[in-house]
Motif scaffolding. Structure first.
Motif, mmCIF file in Angstrom:
data_model
loop_
_atom_site.group_PDB
_atom_site.id
_atom_site.type_symbol
_atom_site.label_atom_id
_atom_site.label_comp_id
_atom_site.label_asym_id
_atom_site.label_seq_id
_atom_site.Cartn_x
_atom_site.Cartn_y
_atom_site.Cartn_z
ATOM 1 N N TYR A 54 -2.881 29.496 19.566
ATOM 2 C CA TYR A 54 -3.310 30.146 20.805
ATOM 3 C C TYR A 54 -2.064 30.457 21.624
ATOM 4 N N TYR A 79 -3.278 35.502 19.963
ATOM 5 C CA TYR A 79 -3.435 34.544 18.870
ATOM 6 C C TYR A 79 -2.474 34.876 17.739
ATOM 7 N N ARG A 82 -4.479 33.891 13.137
ATOM 8 C CA ARG A 82 -5.919 33.994 13.357
ATOM 9 C C ARG A 82 -6.667 34.104 12.025
#
Length: 294
Positions: A54, A79, A82
């Motif tokens: 994140y 992100y 991901r």
């Protein structure tokens, strides 16, 4: 924690119906990187399986299965990795879909999770985030799937069904956050108790000592947490809440300015007008005229 790389901030609005600003989806995980961006709406991101990174304004943090991130309107995020996790998103207009006057708003974790934690998590290096257990992950996934299906099919009554399922999801998250034992989260829950007290007594004088007592924090702790999380003192927050109430009254009633000022707890109409113009950029009279022609 590692320092984040720079991304381009890009707006994103993906509502198919501008009159019903709600969307739920299990996201495509084929993209390894989601560019740094912000939304005009609120977003709740659920990590259902796997791991990823994140990206916030100040740093990058690992995200794991069960992590839940509430992103406020305008909150910048992105992100990495991901493609290594399964994620579901719920995006919505908070003014329309977040509960404001039912019993869940009396739960301290509601204000902690949806008001304080999105602003405060970076200061705690994400130690205040919500992480769901396996049972709650399954329950959340079931509710999100129901929301996604309702939004796609738009069968008769779907708006009512969406609001019902979303309310269940909010209750699930608030109960889970209330049960967390992370010290950083517990501090926010205590501060959430102070916010709840202000909201319940918004039109009355509220002493900082009273807020400290109901929250279980010292005065200095409360002031520090409140300012770091909201950018305001408790008194400033209360004034802003009163002004938000005033905008609704000015739009929806023909009440004179002075009675509105007294009803909202201001000493007189001049005191009210001064705060209103400072926050809204217009006098109450000008705001009412503008609202009538908008």
């Amino acid at each position: 924690m590692t320092r984040r790389v720079k991304y381009t901030t890009t707006p994103a609005t993906r509502f198919t119906d501008s009159s019903f600003r709600f969307a739920a989806r299990h996201s495509d995980n084929r993209m390894a990187v989601i560019p740094f961006h912000a939304h005009e709406f609120m977003e709740i991101e659920f990590v259902l399986r796997g791991v990823g990174i994140y990206v916030s304004d100040d740093a990058e943090y690992p995200m794991n299965a069960g992590d839940v991130f509430v992103v406020s309107p305008g909150g910048r995020h992105g992100y990495r990795d991901r493609d290594k996790c399964e994620v579901a998103n719920v995006q919505f207009d908070p003014a329309e879909f977040l509960p404001h006057d039912n019993d869940i708003t009396a739960v301290p974790s509601y204000h902690a999770l949806f008001v304080l934690e999105p602003l405060y998590r970076a200061l705690h290096h994400f130690e205040s985030r919500l992480r769901l257990g396996i049972h709650d992950i399954v329950q959340a996934d079931r509710l999100i799937t129901g929301l996604e299906n309702e939004c796609l099919r738009k069968a008769p009554g779907y708006a009512t069904a969406v609001k019902g399922l979303f309310t269940q999801l909010i209750v699930l998250l608030c109960r889970a956050y209330l049960a967390t034992t992370a010290p950083a989260a517990q501090v926010l829950i205590k501060a959430g108790t102070a916010i709840r007290h202000i909201d319940q007594h918004c039109n009355e004088p509220v002493a900082i000592a009273t807020l400290a007592r109901v929250s279980g924090l010292s005065v200095n702790q409360l002031l520090r947490v409140f300012r770091q999380a909201t950018g305001q003192t408790p008194h400033d927050y209360q004034i802003h809440q009163r002004i938000l109430k005033a905008t609704k009254m000015l739009r929806e009633t023909s009440d004179a300015i002075t009675p509105i000022a007294y009803e909202l707890g201001f000493a007189d109409s001049s005191h009210f007008s001064r705060h209103f113009k400072r926050i809204m950029g217009l006098t109450p009279q000008a705001y009412r005229r503008h609202a009538a022609t908008a």
